[in-house]
Design an enzyme around this catalytic site. Structure first.
Site, short mmCIF file in Angstrom:
data_model
loop_
_atom_site.label_atom_id
_atom_site.label_comp_id
_atom_site.label_asym_id
_atom_site.label_seq_id
_atom_site.Cartn_x
_atom_site.Cartn_y
_atom_site.Cartn_z
CD GLN A 1 -25.25 22.72 10.57
OE1 GLN A 1 -24.51 22.22 11.41
NE2 GLN A 1 -25.08 23.95 10.13
CG HIS B 1 -27.04 26.83 12.60
ND1 HIS B 1 -26.42 27.76 13.41
CD2 HIS B 1 -26.30 25.70 12.72
CE1 HIS B 1 -25.37 27.21 13.99
NE2 HIS B 1 -25.27 25.95 13.60
CD GLU C 1 -20.79 25.06 7.80
OE1 GLU C 1 -20.35 25.99 8.51
OE2 GLU C 1 -22.00 24.88 7.60
CG HIS C 2 -20.56 21.12 10.10
ND1 HIS C 2 -21.39 22.15 9.73
CD2 HIS C 2 -19.70 21.64 11.02
CE1 HIS C 2 -21.05 23.25 10.39
NE2 HIS C 2 -20.03 22.98 11.18
CG ASP D 1 -20.75 23.88 15.61
OD1 ASP D 1 -19.95 23.88 14.66
OD2 ASP D 1 -21.98 23.72 15.45
CG HIS E 1 12.68 41.21 -17.41
ND1 HIS E 1 11.93 42.27 -17.84
CD2 HIS E 1 12.04 40.70 -16.33
CE1 HIS E 1 10.87 42.41 -17.07
NE2 HIS E 1 10.92 41.47 -16.12
#
Length: 859
Positions: free
Chosen positions: A685, A688, A754-755, A788, A847
Site C-alpha cells: 500500500q 502507491h 479502505e483495506h 486489487d 392531493h
C-alpha cells in the site's frame, strides 16, 4: 559589537501601544520604591531614566522604555543594548537623531522634544520615529491637538514639568485628545489621593467610562500567555480595580455579592500580570496567571470551554508528569532522558525532510509534543517560553544565522549520504491510557483542503465546459505533453494498439473472468413485488445507468486493473455507453494493457485525457466527447476536486461514485503473524504514493516481534523499485499497540480503512465484528494484492474514513432503482381514506381531492 545598518532590523511602521498595553498613562520611575513600581507595572508602561536603567529591580512582565535625556553624545551601542535587553523603546533627545534615525527601527524610537522645538522637526525625522514625548510646563489638551498635526501617524506623549500631579480631568482630556500623559512616580501613591499625590488606581481609571446604570466596567479576563485565551467576562468597580492593582490578585465586582476576590473560597486564585484599557476606554482586560482548577465555576479553564492546542497539551503533560501510569509511553519519556532526546532529534529530522504543507504541519506537531514534554519535565511552562520569545523579539541586533559547526557538518554529511543509509521506519504509539483527544488524532487523515483544490480546478473545468474540444486538446498538450488531433478513440480498436506478451494477456483474461463472475452474481435482475394491503401492489426494479464515464489514472503507474474493476460491473449492469478516460502517453498512444481491457469490457469510446480536464469533458460533453450520467474512478487531488465540483453543478447533471482520498490499509497482527507477510502488505500500500495511509495495529506484540516487522519493512522496501515513494509514505505511517483483538477491531471500525487485513488467530471468526471497511482480507494467505487484481472483488473502494457511509464500487453502483405501484379500485377504497386524511392534515387539498374524486366515482 558596533551596531550598524546591516545587523539591525529596519521598520518604519509606527505602533500605538507599548508592550501590548493600551495605557491610561506612562509612569516616570524617578525613585526606586518597589512598593509603587510593582503595582504601576501592572497598569502602565514604565519610563526608566538611562542613568537608573541597570540599578532598578523591575517585575518580569514589566513593559518599559528608557529615557536618554542627558546631553552627552549618542552612544549607538548603548541604545542597542537597552533594546536587546528588553526595553520596548528608547526616548532620545533631538541631538541624537542623526545617529539613531534610519539605523534603529522606527517602532523602537520616541523623540524627546521641548514644546518650543516641535515645528523644527523635519518630515524625515518624523517618519523615523513611532512617537514623540513633549515636555511642557502644563498639560494642555488644546496644545496637544495643535501639536498632533506635525506628527501624523505617531503617538504623542506629554510630560508636564509641574511639581503637582495632574487632575483626573486632565488625564481624561489628554487621553481623549489622542495622547498619553506621562506622570512621575513621585507624584503617585498607593494610598488615597491628595493635593500632592494621585492614587495610581484613580489615575488609571480617569479615562474609563461606563454606560451601565450601576457604573461597573465590563472586564474580559484572559489567560497569560496561552494565546490570550478568554477565561470569562466579569465586572469591575473602582474599588475592585484598586485592590487588584495593589494586591496583584484577581478581584472583581459581583453584581449580587459585592467584592469578589477570585479563589478566596475555591483556591483557584489569579495573579495579575497586566490590566489594560480597550481602544474606547469603556472596558478592561485582566491578563492573569490562573491557578487551581480554572476560572469557570464548572472547574474548567474557561467559561467558554476547554483549552485547546498548546495550552491543552501543556495541561495534559503536566497532569501526566504526576499521574501517568507506569509503562505508559509518556511516563517512559519523562523517565528516560535518552529516549526523549532521541525522539526530539528524530522528529526534528523528519520535520526538515517534510515537503508538503500537510507533512510539515504533521511533523511540526510531533516535534512540539516531544519538545514540550522536555520542557514540562524540566519545570518549564509555556509562559516561560513566551517570555523568552518576547525578550528575543525585542532584540534589534541580528544574529549571523549560521548553524553551529557540529550541526552544519552533520547536515552536510547527511545530505551527501545515500538515502539507503536512512532506516525506513513507521511511527509507534499505544492505545493504553491514551486520552480521547489523542485517540481522535490517530484516526485523522491528512487534511484535504478541498475548497482550495476546487478553486484551482474550476478554471480548467470552466475552460472545457465553454470551449470544448479546443480547450481539451490544449490542456492535454500542457499537462500530459501529448499533441493530439482528436481526444477520442472509437471502436473497433486496432490490434496493434493492444499487443501484449502472452503471459500478460493470459493474466488479464483470468482476472477478467474472476471479476466478471463475482460482479455478475451481484446483478439485481428480478423485480421486488410486495402487496402491502389487498389491492395495493408496490414494486422495485433495477435499470442500468445509460452513460457512464470511467477514469483510469496514468501518472506513476499503469493501471489496467482499474479499467477492469470499473469496466466489468458497467458491462454486467448493461450500461449502453461506457466512456473510458485515461491520460495518453507523450507519443499520443494509450498503454496496450488498458486498450485490451477497453476491448474486453466493450468500451464505446476512449477519452485520451487525464486530470480535471478529463472529468470536465465527461461531465459536460464536448463537440466530440459524449456526456455521461455518472463518473467513476480514483485519481489524484485534481481529479477528486474536479469530481466534487461537477457533481454539485446542476448544469452538469452528473453524479460520482464516492469521495476519494489517498489509498490506505490497516493491518491487524497478533502473535501468530508472519513478520515478512505483514511487512509486505504494508509496503504494497505504501508504494502507491507518498500520501498513502498505512497503519499497523499490533495485538500484544512483543518488542522482539515488533522489531522483526520493522526490520522486514526496512529490508523489503530497499529491494523494491518504488523505494523512493515508500521513503515518503512509511515515516508518516503508524504502528498502534492494542491490548486485545476486540480493542484492535474497535479502533479499526473507528478508522474505517479502505483495506483491512487480518493477520490474527482465528481470523474468519472476527469478520462478523467488522462494521466499517472497504474490503477485508482474511488470514495470512490473503494479500491485498489479490483483491486489487484478480480474486474477483472490486478494488475501487471508499477512502479517508468514508467506509462508514459508502460501499466500494459494485454492479449496483451502475444501476438505478425505480419503484412503481398499482392500486385496484378495491385497494383504493381501503387506502384512499388514509391518504386523504394525511393530505388534509398537511394542508394539501389537491392531493386529497385526487383521492376523493376516485372514491366518489367508484361509490
Amino acid at each position: 559589537m558596533v551596531a550598524n545598518k546591516s545587523n539591525l532590523h529596519f521598520n518604519l511602521k509606527p505602533v500605538q501601544v507599548i508592550g501590548n498595553i493600551m495605557p491610561a498613562f506612562l509612569a516616570f520611575v524617578d525613585n526606586g520604591d518597589t512598593d509603587i513600581i510593582y503595582p504601576l507595572a501592572r497598569i502602565a508602561p514604565l519610563v526608566i531614566p538611562a542613568l537608573n536603567a541597570e540599578q532598578l529591580s523591575l517585575p518580569v512582565h514589566a513593559s518599559y522604555v528608557i529615557l536618554a535625556d542627558h546631553d552627552s553624545s549618542a552612544d549607538l551601542d548603548k541604545v542597542v543594548s537597552w533594546l536587546d535587553n528588553g526595553a520596548d523603546k528608547v526616548i532620545f533627545p533631538l541631538a541624537w537623531a542623526n545617529k539613531l534615525v534610519g539605523v534603529i527601527p522606527a517602532d523602537r524610537l520616541v523623540l524627546l522634544l521641548d514644546v518650543a522645538n516641535v515645528s523644527a522637526v523635519s518630515d524625515k525625522l518624523s517618519a523615523g520615529v513611532s512617537g514623540v514625548l513633549i515636555r511642557t510646563p502644563v498639560a494642555d489638551p488644546e496644545l496637544v491637538s495643535s501639536i498632533s498635526r506635525f506628527f501624523t501617524g505617531s503617538t504623542i506623549y506629554v510630560q508636564a514639568t509641574s511639581s503637582t500631579p495632574p487632575s483626573l480631568m486632565t488625564i481624561r482630556q489628554i487621553k481623549l485628545s489622542g495622547a498619553t500623559l506621562a506622570i512621575p512616580a513621585s507624584q503617585l501613591t498607593t494610598r488615597n489621593s491628595s493635593p500632592s499625590h494621585l492614587n495610581i488606581a484613580d489615575a488609571f481609571l480617569a479615562p474609563v467610562t461606563s454606560d451601565r446604570p450601576d457604573g461597573l466596567f465590563p472586564t474580559v479576563v484572559s489567560s497569560f500567555p496561552q494565546g490570550g485565551r478568554s477565561l470569562g467576562l466579569v465586572y469591575s468597580s473602582a474599588e475592585s480595580v484598586k485592590e487588584s492593582i495593589l494586591s496583584g490578585k484577581g478581584v472583581y465586582q459581583s453584581r449580587k455579592h459585592g467584592l469578589w476576590r477570585k479563589g478566596e473560597t475555591s483556591g483557584a486564585t489569579q495573579n495579575i500580570v497586566k490590566i489594560a484599557l480597550d481602544c474606547d476606554s469603556d472596558s478592561l482586560e485582566f491578563s492573569v496567571v490562573q491557578h487551581g482548577n480554572g476560572f469557570c465555576h464548572l472547574d474548567r479553564a474557561s467559561c467558554f470551554g476547554q483549552l485547546s492546542g498548546l495550552s491543552a497539551l501543556e495541561q495534559i503533560l503536566q497532569s501526566r508528569l504526576v499521574s501517568a501510569p507506569e509503562g505508559s509511553y509518556t511516563k517512559r519519556l519523562f523517565n528516560d532522558p535518552t529516549l526523549l532526546r532521541a525522539k526530539i532529534m528524530e522528529e526534528a529530522d523528519e520535520l526538515c525532510s517534510a515537503e508538503t504543507k500537510e507533512e510539515v504541519a504533521f511533523e511540526a506537531a510531533d516535534l512540539i509534543y516531544f519538545a514540550l514534554t522536555r520542557c514540562v519535565s524540566a519545570g518549564v511552562s509555556i509562559v516561560d517560553i513566551e517570555q523568552n520569545l518576547d525578550k528575543k523579539a525585542k532584540k534589534v541586533t541580528r544574529r549571523p544565522g549560521n548553524a553551529k559547526p557540529h550541526w552544519s557538518s552533520k547536515a552536510q554529511t547527511k545530505n551527501s549520504a545515500s538515502n539507503d543509509e536512512r532506516p525506513i521506519r513507521m511511527r509507534n504509539t499505544s492505545l493504553a491510557g491514551i486520552s480521547l483527544t489523542s485517540r481522535a488524532e490517530l484516526l485523522k487523515r491528512p487534511v484535504l483542503k478541498s475548497d482550495e483544490m476546487i478553486a484551482k480546478v474550476k478554471p480548467i473545468v470552466d475552460s472545457v465546459r465553454i470551449r470544448g474540444d479546443a480547450a481539451l486538446l490544449e490542456l492535454t498538450a500542457k499537462f500530459d505533453k501529448a499533441v493530439l488531433q482528436s481526444p477520442i478513440l472509437l471502436p473497433p480498436y486496432s490490434a496493434e494498439s493492444m499487443t501484449l506478451p502472452d503471459d500478460v494477456q493470459a493474466a488479464i483474461d483470468t482476472a477478467y473472468s474472476n471479476i466478471y463472475k463475482f460482479h455478475a452474481a451481484q446483478t439485481d435482475g428480478a423485480s421486488l413485488v410486495v402487496e402491502t394491503i389487498p389491492g395495493v401492489v408496490c414494486s422495485r426494479f433495477a435499470r442500468p445507468i445509460a452513460r457512464v464515464g470511467l477514469y483510469v489514472p496514468g501518472g506513476t503507474a499503469i493501471l489496467p486493473s482499474t479499467a477492469l474493476m470499473l469496466g466489468i460491473p458497467a458491462q454486467v449492469a448493461g450500461c449502453k455507453e461506457i466512456v473510458l478516460a485515461t491520460p495518453p502517453r507523450p507519443d499520443g498512444s494509450i498503454s496496450p494493457e488498458v486498450m485490451y481491457v477497453a476491448k474486453l469490457v466493450g468500451a464505446s469510446a476512449i477519452l485520451m485525457a487525464g486530470g480535471a480536464q478529463a472529468i470536465a469533458a465527461l461531465a459536460y460533453g464536448t463537440q466530440i466527447v459524449p456526456k455521461v450520467d455518472k463518473i467513476f474512478g480514483p485519481g489524484n487531488q485534481w481529479v477528486t476536486a474536479a469530481k466534487m465540483l461537477v457533481q454539485n453543478d446542476t448544469d452538469a447533471l452528473v453524479s460520482i461514485d464516492m469521495p476519494a482520498g489517498p489509498s490506505e490499509v490497516l493491518v491487524i497482527a497478533d502473535h501468530t503473524a508472519n513478520a515478512s507477510f505483514v511487512a509486505a502488505d504494508l509496503l504494497s500500500q505504501a508504494e502507491h504514493g507518498v500520501d498513502s495511509q498505512v497503519v499497523l495495529v499490533g495485538v500484544n506484540l512483543t518488542a522482539e516481534h515488533l522489531a522483526e516487522i520493522e526490520y522486514e519493512v526496512d529490508k523489503q522496501a530497499r529491494a523494491l523499485p518504488r523505494v523512493d515513494i515508500i521513503r515518503g509514505s512509511i515515516p508518516k505511517s503508524l504502528i498502534v499497540q492494542a491490548s486485545s483483538v476486540d480493542e484492535a477491531l474497535t479502533f479499526s471500525n473507528d478508522y474505517a480503512p479502505e483495506h483491512l487485513i487480518l493477520h490474527i488467530e482465528h481470523a474468519p471468526d472476527s469478520v462478523s465484528k467488522i462494521q466499517n471497511a472497504g474490503s477485508v482480507f482474511v488470514g495470512p494467505y490473503t494479500p491485498e494484492s489479490c483483491g486489487d487484481y484478480a480474486s474477483g472483488t472490486n478494488h475501487t473502494l471508499p477512502t479517508n474514513g468514508y467506509a462508514r457511509q459508502f460501499s466500494g464500487v459494485n454492479t449496483q453502483s451502475f444501476q438505478k432503482h425505480i419503484t412503481s405501484q398499482e392500486i385496484t379500485r378495491e385497494g383504493l377504497q381501503i387506502l384512499g381514506p388514509v391518504v386523504a386524511t394525511l393530505a388534509d392534515r398537511e394542508g394539501l387539498g389537491a392531493h386529497a381531492h385526487a383521492v376523493r374524486i376516485r372514491l366518489q366515482a367508484s361509490a
